[in-house]
Write a protein that holds these residues in place. Structure first.
Motif, PDB file in Angstrom:
ATOM      1  N   SER A   1      36.769  53.088  32.340  1.00  0.00           N
ATOM      2  CA  SER A   1      37.965  52.953  33.172  1.00  0.00           C
ATOM      3  C   SER A   1      37.990  51.593  33.860  1.00  0.00           C
ATOM      4  CB  SER A   1      38.036  54.090  34.189  1.00  0.00           C
ATOM      5  OG  SER A   1      37.023  53.921  35.161  1.00  0.00           O
ATOM      6  N   ARG A   2      36.837  51.128  34.267  1.00  0.00           N
ATOM      7  CA  ARG A   2      36.777  49.804  34.901  1.00  0.00           C
ATOM      8  C   ARG A   2      37.161  48.695  33.932  1.00  0.00           C
ATOM      9  NH1 ARG A   2      33.425  48.032  39.971  1.00  0.00           N
ATOM     10  NH2 ARG A   2      34.446  49.558  41.298  1.00  0.00           N
ATOM     11  N   LEU A   3      36.770  48.897  32.670  1.00  0.00           N
ATOM     12  CA  LEU A   3      37.051  47.856  31.678  1.00  0.00           C
ATOM     13  C   LEU A   3      38.531  47.850  31.297  1.00  0.00           C
ATOM     14  CD1 LEU A   3      33.942  48.192  29.326  1.00  0.00           C
ATOM     15  CD2 LEU A   3      34.503  46.260  30.811  1.00  0.00           C
ATOM     16  N   LEU A   4      39.140  49.039  31.345  1.00  0.00           N
ATOM     17  CA  LEU A   4      40.520  49.152  30.860  1.00  0.00           C
ATOM     18  C   LEU A   4      41.545  48.843  31.943  1.00  0.00           C
ATOM     19  CD1 LEU A   4      40.198  52.267  28.548  1.00  0.00           C
ATOM     20  CD2 LEU A   4      40.465  49.864  27.896  1.00  0.00           C
ATOM     21  N   LEU A   5      41.227  49.289  33.172  1.00  0.00           N
ATOM     22  CA  LEU A   5      42.204  49.111  34.240  1.00  0.00           C
ATOM     23  C   LEU A   5      42.085  47.715  34.815  1.00  0.00           C
ATOM     24  CD1 LEU A   5      41.688  52.541  35.988  1.00  0.00           C
ATOM     25  CD2 LEU A   5      43.529  51.855  34.438  1.00  0.00           C
TER      26      LEU A   5
ATOM     27  N   THR B   1      40.816  45.608  46.170  1.00  0.00           N
ATOM     28  CA  THR B   1      40.240  46.181  47.398  1.00  0.00           C
ATOM     29  C   THR B   1      38.836  46.747  47.149  1.00  0.00           C
ATOM     30  OG1 THR B   1      41.165  48.349  46.914  1.00  0.00           O
ATOM     31  CG2 THR B   1      42.522  46.843  48.246  1.00  0.00           C
ATOM     32  N   GLU B   2      38.534  46.884  45.890  1.00  0.00           N
ATOM     33  CA  GLU B   2      37.242  47.496  45.598  1.00  0.00           C
ATOM     34  C   GLU B   2      36.167  46.420  45.435  1.00  0.00           C
ATOM     35  OE1 GLU B   2      36.061  51.255  42.768  1.00  0.00           O
ATOM     36  OE2 GLU B   2      38.001  50.283  42.578  1.00  0.00           O
ATOM     37  N   ASP B   3      35.057  46.577  46.079  1.00  0.00           N
ATOM     38  CA  ASP B   3      33.996  45.598  45.833  1.00  0.00           C
ATOM     39  C   ASP B   3      32.953  46.212  44.893  1.00  0.00           C
ATOM     40  OD1 ASP B   3      34.470  46.546  48.540  1.00  0.00           O
ATOM     41  OD2 ASP B   3      32.312  46.446  48.751  1.00  0.00           O
ATOM     42  N   GLY B   4      31.897  45.508  44.716  1.00  0.00           N
ATOM     43  CA  GLY B   4      30.902  45.959  43.743  1.00  0.00           C
ATOM     44  C   GLY B   4      31.138  45.222  42.452  1.00  0.00           C
ATOM     45  N   PRO B   5      30.242  45.395  41.516  1.00  0.00           N
ATOM     46  CA  PRO B   5      30.295  44.626  40.277  1.00  0.00           C
ATOM     47  C   PRO B   5      31.517  44.994  39.441  1.00  0.00           C
ATOM     48  CG  PRO B   5      28.579  46.314  40.206  1.00  0.00           C
ATOM     49  CD  PRO B   5      29.087  46.295  41.588  1.00  0.00           C
ATOM     50  N   SER B   6      32.007  44.021  38.699  1.00  0.00           N
ATOM     51  CA  SER B   6      33.159  44.277  37.846  1.00  0.00           C
ATOM     52  C   SER B   6      32.724  45.014  36.604  1.00  0.00           C
ATOM     53  CB  SER B   6      33.803  42.948  37.456  1.00  0.00           C
ATOM     54  OG  SER B   6      32.929  42.275  36.558  1.00  0.00           O
ATOM     55  N   GLY B   7      33.690  45.559  35.906  1.00  0.00           N
ATOM     56  CA  GLY B   7      33.398  46.247  34.649  1.00  0.00           C
ATOM     57  C   GLY B   7      32.692  45.330  33.678  1.00  0.00           C
ATOM     58  N   GLU B   8      33.110  44.064  33.660  1.00  0.00           N
ATOM     59  CA  GLU B   8      32.498  43.108  32.723  1.00  0.00           C
ATOM     60  C   GLU B   8      31.018  42.894  33.056  1.00  0.00           C
ATOM     61  OE1 GLU B   8      35.612  42.738  33.752  1.00  0.00           O
ATOM     62  OE2 GLU B   8      36.495  43.000  31.748  1.00  0.00           O
ATOM     63  N   GLU B   9      30.739  42.824  34.353  1.00  0.00           N
ATOM     64  CA  GLU B   9      29.349  42.622  34.755  1.00  0.00           C
ATOM     65  C   GLU B   9      28.493  43.809  34.347  1.00  0.00           C
ATOM     66  OE1 GLU B   9      29.502  39.843  38.770  1.00  0.00           O
ATOM     67  OE2 GLU B   9      30.097  41.940  38.877  1.00  0.00           O
ATOM     68  N   LEU B  10      29.028  44.986  34.559  1.00  0.00           N
ATOM     69  CA  LEU B  10      28.282  46.195  34.200  1.00  0.00           C
ATOM     70  C   LEU B  10      28.082  46.259  32.688  1.00  0.00           C
ATOM     71  CD1 LEU B  10      30.018  48.756  36.573  1.00  0.00           C
ATOM     72  CD2 LEU B  10      27.703  47.865  36.776  1.00  0.00           C
TER      73      LEU B  10
END
Lengths: 229, 264, 229
Positions: B90-94, B99-108
């Motif tokens: 979901s992180r990669l697609l959306l 407003t959300e912090d933390g690592p991005s989908g790409e980083e994960l």
């Protein structure tokens, strides 16, 4: 290596003599055979007969001849190829026997009492004899301590500043060396022993102190009654 | 696992079922979800560095779905990984939520690819290591190491395992000890008596018994109770011997003691 | 241990010869020294350090130089002089292994998990249990570490100076000896792994699922909130 070549030639000559029986396989060159005899004699736990050598070497090999070359090669060296009964072995040159004192040592497993005493010293150092006895629950014989001191695995530490000023024991750097430890602090705690499978993993009844507190705990008090019977 | 009979073959064709099974039957053979992911990634037939993590996530989720369909129970960590991959997907697609912090989908995703590549690399070198010539198999040490025996000396030795097991043996004795009172929370009457004898000499006036509690025993309730009882028993004993006097104004009032005047 | 005694004795003997200065003492000719090193290495099944060699050789000997000659002498022979860590040993040539079936020692078959764990320790050392688990993605099973320690292929290294001070694991010189490695730097593929960045410890960004470790304190943190639903 020129002498290898000469040897190969002599093998070729030998081959002609042996033609009649086993000519199906070509035996390796004599230089190779010599290497083989050398390796077998080196690794074998007992002297090896010519027959055994040939049984292990490729078909058509001539171990006796290879031995002649090998023996010559080791003449005047630090070790020599010697005949023991009807078998062959590599032995230290007699004049260098004095260098071999280290190899004359017989190693025996340390007694359980000594291991436990040593373990307590390692984990609780500096520790007094009375404390060792309290932890082990049995008295520690003078001989055990003496033995560990003689092995240079433990030594006297500072005297404890309590009545009687008892001597304490600590482990030595020889101990660390022998057990491959950088420091006694690197010894795993109880919890780690358990997770490494060295301890039966049974949930302790009630609250048990963790490994850290035990390391610091020099003399667990109040359990003496337990061990006294 | 030949549980084929147990599956209802309603929704799937035989071949589809077999294909699913080929992968699934062997769940036991996988060393955890990362290992399974690595196996799945091989179907992409690309360099691990170029792997599509999104595609991989879908493959994994598909696998878990099939397992569920075949009623194969997966261990919890496989399901944890599935949940995480669904989250990753979901992180990669959306579009990223500012407003959300933390690592991005790409980083994960990049880290997952790194983990897979690293695991594969460790497998490769493990294989290379085991393929090396080994002592006692391909090359050999001296067969008769102890040669000239002139002086026989006995040395004793032990290894680290002996040491640790020895220690473990002693220490585990504690775990199975019968119930005993821990002495450090118990004060005996003898101890209290000894103490009181020394103190009473200085106290000519009526003093509260509680003030005789030794230091370190006043706060912890367990220790306080024990010390109070021991002190009280010791007072009675001293009174009986005629060394002190006792008084108490009323029931539950503080007990006071003093040295017997004619005594000193 | 015992070689200390031997060393002391040889030192005592040398004392007489040693007049004012070490340099005045005449060491045996290099050819003799080479023989001595040869004899000592042949007699020992375990690798011997240069220090140990010199401790057993007459004062003033240069074992390192003698080793250079000895090594050359055994090139291409049935046995060869090999370096193991900072020690030296004689081992049979690997190409002759097939002759040695009789000497082959049956080693316990290692599980895939044990092999991978060993490789991870070798390439990532010093490494904690939690890191091994992070790399493999599963918890290290009880007994795997135990088995590797028992085989004397790994040992405890320094504790990591991070919260919990976890123990670390490193490979031993027995490991190097077994796999015919001069040092851990010679591990196959090490350079490639390093340049590919695969040996760096890269913490997972934020929440990544990891293996479920038994020791709460060692488990990678932060995964629980994410999956609690």
């Amino acid at each position: 290596m020129t002498d290898d070549v000469t040897r190969d030639e002599s093998v070729a000559q030998n081959h002609d003599d042996k033609r009649d029986n086993d000519s199906l396989f070509e035996a390796p060159p004599m230089g190779e055979q010599e290497r083989m005899v050398e390796a077998i004699l080196f690794a074998s736990a007992e002297p090896v007969t010519v027959k055994e050598l040939e049984g292990r070497m490729p078909h058509g090999s001539d171990a006796a001849e290879a031995l002649v070359y090998l023996r010559k090669r080791y003449e005047g060296r630090g070790v020599s190829v010697v005949k023991v009964g009807d078998a062959w072995a590599i032995r230290t040159a007699p004049d260098l026997g004095y260098l071999m004192q280290k190899e004359t040592v017989e190693t025996r497993k340390l007694s359980r009492a000594a291991i436990e005493t040593l373990a307590i010293i390692a984990y609780h150092q500096p520790v007094t004899r009375a404390e060792i006895e309290e932890i082990r629950g049995v008295s520690v014989s003078r001989g055990t301590i003496d033995q560990l001191i003689e092995m240079e695995w433990i030594r006297f530490g500072r005297r404890r500043m309590t009545p009687g000023r008892p001597v304490t024991f600590v482990v030595t750097s020889e101990f660390l060396d022998h057990f491959g430890l950088e420091s006694a602090r690197d010894l795993p705690g109880l919890k780690e022993l358990r997770s490494a499978g060295l301890l039966e993993s049974r949930p302790p009844p009630g609250a048990m102190p963790g490994p850290e507190t035990e390391d610091e705990d020099e003399s667990p008090e109040g359990q003496s009654e337990l061990f006294e019977d | 696992m030949s549980e084929t009979e147990e599956f209802e073959s309603d929704a799937m064709s035989v071949s589809a079922r077999l294909a699913a099974e080929a992968l699934i039957v062997d769940v036991e053979g996988f060393e955890g979800p990362l290992d399974l992911l690595l196996t799945l990634s091989r179907t992409q037939k690309v360099d691990l560095r170029k792997i599509s993590v999104l595609e991989l996530a879908e493959q994994y989720l598909g696998f878990v779905e099939k397992a569920r369909h075949l009623r194969i129970e997966l261990a919890a960590d496989y399901l944890v990984m599935a949940a995480w991959l669904a989250f990753l997907k979901s992180r990669l697609l959306l579009p990223p939520d500012p407003t959300e912090d933390g690592p991005s989908g790409e980083e994960l995703a990049a880290h997952l690819a790194f983990q897979l590549e690293r695991l594969q690399a460790m497998r490769d070198v493990a294989a290379k290591l085991m393929a090396r010539d080994q002592l006692g198999r391909d090359f050999f040490a001296r067969g008769i190491p102890e040669d000239v025996t002139r002086v026989r000396r006995v040395t004793y030795t032990a290894n680290l395992l002996d040491l640790m097991q020895g220690y473990a043996r002693i220490r585990t004795k504690d775990e199975f000890r019968p119930f005993v009172m821990d002495r450090d929370a118990v004060m005996t009457m003898e101890q209290a008596l000894d103490r009181m004898r020394g103190l009473i000499g200085y106290a000519g006036d009526w003093t509260d018994l509680t003030s005789y509690l030794p230091e370190g025993w006043e706060t912890d309730p367990v220790r306080r109770r024990s010390a109070t009882a021991a002190n009280f028993a010791a007072t009675l004993e001293l009174a009986k011997r005629g060394a002190i006097e006792l008084r108490q104004g009323e029931i539950f009032a503080p007990i006071q003691i003093r040295r017997k005047p004619n005594d000193g």
